[in-house]
Design a protein around this motif. Structure first.
Motif, PDB file in Angstrom:
ATOM      1  N   TYR A 144     -11.529  50.632 -11.878  1.00 44.34           N
ATOM      2  CA  TYR A 144     -10.800  51.888 -11.656  1.00 44.34           C
ATOM      3  C   TYR A 144      -9.502  51.724 -11.104  1.00 44.34           C
ATOM      4  CZ  TYR A 144      -9.518  56.087  -9.516  1.00 44.34           C
ATOM      5  OH  TYR A 144      -8.899  57.244  -9.066  1.00 44.34           O
ATOM      6  N   THR A 145      -9.258  50.702 -10.091  1.00 44.10           N
ATOM      7  CA  THR A 145      -8.086  50.502  -9.482  1.00 44.10           C
ATOM      8  C   THR A 145      -6.984  49.977 -10.306  1.00 44.10           C
ATOM      9  OG1 THR A 145      -8.920  48.180  -8.577  1.00 44.10           O
ATOM     10  CG2 THR A 145      -9.126  50.067  -7.192  1.00 44.10           C
ATOM     11  N   VAL A 146      -7.606  49.193 -11.344  1.00 47.97           N
ATOM     12  CA  VAL A 146      -6.625  48.349 -12.131  1.00 47.97           C
ATOM     13  C   VAL A 146      -6.244  49.487 -13.214  1.00 47.97           C
ATOM     14  CG1 VAL A 146      -6.571  47.221 -14.379  1.00 47.97           C
ATOM     15  CG2 VAL A 146      -7.662  46.003 -12.367  1.00 47.97           C
ATOM     16  N   LEU A 147      -6.900  50.684 -13.640  1.00 50.29           N
ATOM     17  CA  LEU A 147      -6.523  51.574 -14.509  1.00 50.29           C
ATOM     18  C   LEU A 147      -5.699  52.661 -13.832  1.00 50.29           C
ATOM     19  CD1 LEU A 147      -9.866  52.483 -16.343  1.00 50.29           C
ATOM     20  CD2 LEU A 147      -7.901  51.295 -17.208  1.00 50.29           C
ATOM     21  N   ALA A 148      -5.986  52.854 -12.494  1.00 53.49           N
ATOM     22  CA  ALA A 148      -4.925  53.593 -11.694  1.00 53.49           C
ATOM     23  C   ALA A 148      -3.519  53.100 -11.507  1.00 53.49           C
ATOM     24  CB  ALA A 148      -5.811  54.095 -10.309  1.00 53.49           C
ATOM     25  N   HIS A 149      -3.542  51.766 -11.306  1.00 54.63           N
ATOM     26  CA  HIS A 149      -2.592  50.985 -10.953  1.00 54.63           C
ATOM     27  C   HIS A 149      -1.601  50.805 -12.268  1.00 54.63           C
ATOM     28  CE1 HIS A 149       0.118  47.454  -9.987  1.00 54.63           C
ATOM     29  NE2 HIS A 149       0.188  48.128  -9.020  1.00 54.63           N
ATOM     30  N   ASN A 150      -2.196  51.012 -13.476  1.00 55.07           N
ATOM     31  CA  ASN A 150      -1.530  50.962 -14.826  1.00 55.07           C
ATOM     32  C   ASN A 150      -0.126  51.606 -15.019  1.00 55.07           C
ATOM     33  OD1 ASN A 150      -1.242  49.767 -17.358  1.00 55.07           O
ATOM     34  ND2 ASN A 150      -2.632  50.974 -18.313  1.00 55.07           N
ATOM     35  N   ARG A 151      -0.152  52.717 -14.470  1.00 58.89           N
ATOM     36  CA  ARG A 151       0.805  53.769 -14.701  1.00 58.89           C
ATOM     37  C   ARG A 151       2.276  53.374 -13.988  1.00 58.89           C
ATOM     38  NH1 ARG A 151      -1.018  55.069 -18.894  1.00 58.89           N
ATOM     39  NH2 ARG A 151      -3.228  55.712 -19.134  1.00 58.89           N
ATOM     40  N   GLY A 152       2.561  52.243 -13.627  1.00 57.14           N
ATOM     41  CA  GLY A 152       3.800  52.065 -13.090  1.00 57.14           C
ATOM     42  C   GLY A 152       4.033  50.680 -12.320  1.00 57.14           C
ATOM     43  N   LEU A 153       4.909  50.136 -12.299  1.00 59.08           N
ATOM     44  CA  LEU A 153       5.076  48.995 -11.372  1.00 59.08           C
ATOM     45  C   LEU A 153       5.425  49.160 -10.008  1.00 59.08           C
ATOM     46  CD1 LEU A 153       7.202  46.587 -13.925  1.00 59.08           C
ATOM     47  CD2 LEU A 153       4.628  46.582 -13.223  1.00 59.08           C
ATOM     48  N   CYS A 154       4.495  48.666  -9.081  1.00 60.21           N
ATOM     49  CA  CYS A 154       4.437  48.947  -7.453  1.00 60.21           C
ATOM     50  C   CYS A 154       5.782  47.864  -7.039  1.00 60.21           C
ATOM     51  CB  CYS A 154       3.329  48.952  -6.939  1.00 60.21           C
ATOM     52  SG  CYS A 154       2.491  47.288  -7.014  1.00 60.21           S
ATOM     53  N   GLU A 155       6.131  47.986  -5.941  1.00 62.21           N
ATOM     54  CA  GLU A 155       6.978  46.949  -5.348  1.00 62.21           C
ATOM     55  C   GLU A 155       6.480  45.593  -5.315  1.00 62.21           C
ATOM     56  OE1 GLU A 155       8.991  46.375  -0.907  1.00 62.21           O
ATOM     57  OE2 GLU A 155       8.345  48.040  -1.537  1.00 62.21           O
ATOM     58  N   ARG A 156       5.123  45.425  -5.016  1.00 56.54           N
ATOM     59  CA  ARG A 156       4.469  44.264  -4.913  1.00 56.54           C
ATOM     60  C   ARG A 156       4.627  43.477  -6.611  1.00 56.54           C
ATOM     61  NH1 ARG A 156      -1.536  43.303  -3.293  1.00 56.54           N
ATOM     62  NH2 ARG A 156      -1.331  45.345  -3.742  1.00 56.54           N
ATOM     63  N   CYS A 157       4.438  44.313  -7.611  1.00 60.62           N
ATOM     64  CA  CYS A 157       4.577  43.672  -8.838  1.00 60.62           C
ATOM     65  C   CYS A 157       5.716  43.292  -9.379  1.00 60.62           C
ATOM     66  CB  CYS A 157       3.773  44.894 -10.056  1.00 60.62           C
ATOM     67  SG  CYS A 157       2.323  45.210  -9.721  1.00 60.62           S
ATOM     68  N   VAL A 158       6.734  44.156  -8.731  1.00 60.23           N
ATOM     69  CA  VAL A 158       7.982  43.813  -9.072  1.00 60.23           C
ATOM     70  C   VAL A 158       8.612  42.428  -8.531  1.00 60.23           C
ATOM     71  CG1 VAL A 158      10.394  44.795  -8.984  1.00 60.23           C
ATOM     72  CG2 VAL A 158       8.919  46.298  -9.585  1.00 60.23           C
ATOM     73  N   ARG A 159       8.154  42.429  -7.151  1.00 56.39           N
ATOM     74  CA  ARG A 159       8.432  41.151  -6.439  1.00 56.39           C
ATOM     75  C   ARG A 159       7.792  39.806  -7.365  1.00 56.39           C
ATOM     76  NH1 ARG A 159       7.648  43.014  -0.790  1.00 56.39           N
ATOM     77  NH2 ARG A 159       5.429  42.858  -1.547  1.00 56.39           N
ATOM     78  N   ALA A 160       6.703  40.210  -7.865  1.00 59.03           N
ATOM     79  CA  ALA A 160       5.994  39.184  -8.593  1.00 59.03           C
ATOM     80  C   ALA A 160       6.404  38.673  -9.719  1.00 59.03           C
ATOM     81  CB  ALA A 160       4.415  39.271  -8.765  1.00 59.03           C
TER      82      ALA A 160
END
Length: 140
Positions: free
Chosen positions: A28-44
């Motif tokens: 569920y958290t992976v699917l909920a997170h799928n809709r955009g890039l968070c700051e941690r994702c952009v840094r990664a």
């Protein structure tokens, strides 16, 4: 537990049900997170994301195989068929191999989500379009 059946007697059923619950929560958290890039994702993201994406062409192709409904149906039939073999002493190894493919698909999905703007098939999330080139006449 599939490969070593003796573990089934050691690990209680409650622990297995808790593991299923944790797995569903993580899905569920992976699917909920799928809709955009968070700051941690952009840094990664790597600084040379285009070059990194070029090394993952096979993963991108695997991710896009599941756009075809016939392929999805065939894959689900293989998963269901392998589950029927899970009680057979030799069939349980095939069932474990199919379960490993599902883990690989999750790995492919996460890589594709992170590098989707550089996926050659997606072309910037599918939003890139090519306008027809019209010749321009210069009147002098």
């Amino acid at each position: 537990m599939t490969v070593v059946p003796a573990l089934g007697q050691v690990v209680p059923l409650v622990a297995l049900l808790a593991l299923v619950g944790v797995t569903l929560f993580l899905a569920y958290t992976v699917l909920a997170h799928n809709r955009g890039l968070c700051e941690r994702c952009v840094r990664a993201l790597p600084l040379d994301a285009g070059a990194v994406a070029g090394r993952y062409r096979l993963r991108f192709r695997v991710a896009h195989l599941f756009e075809r409904k016939a392929f999805v149906a065939l894959y689900l039939l293989v998963v269901a068929g392998s589950a029927l073999l899970s009680t057979h002493p030799v069939g349980r190894y095939g069932w474990a191999a199919v379960q490993a493919t599902m883990a690989y698909l999750l790995f492919v999905y996460v890589t594709h989500q992170r590098l989707q703007p550089w996926c050659p098939k997606c072309r910037n999330g599918g939003e890139e379009t090519r306008a027809p080139i019209q010749p321009v006449s210069i009147n002098s």
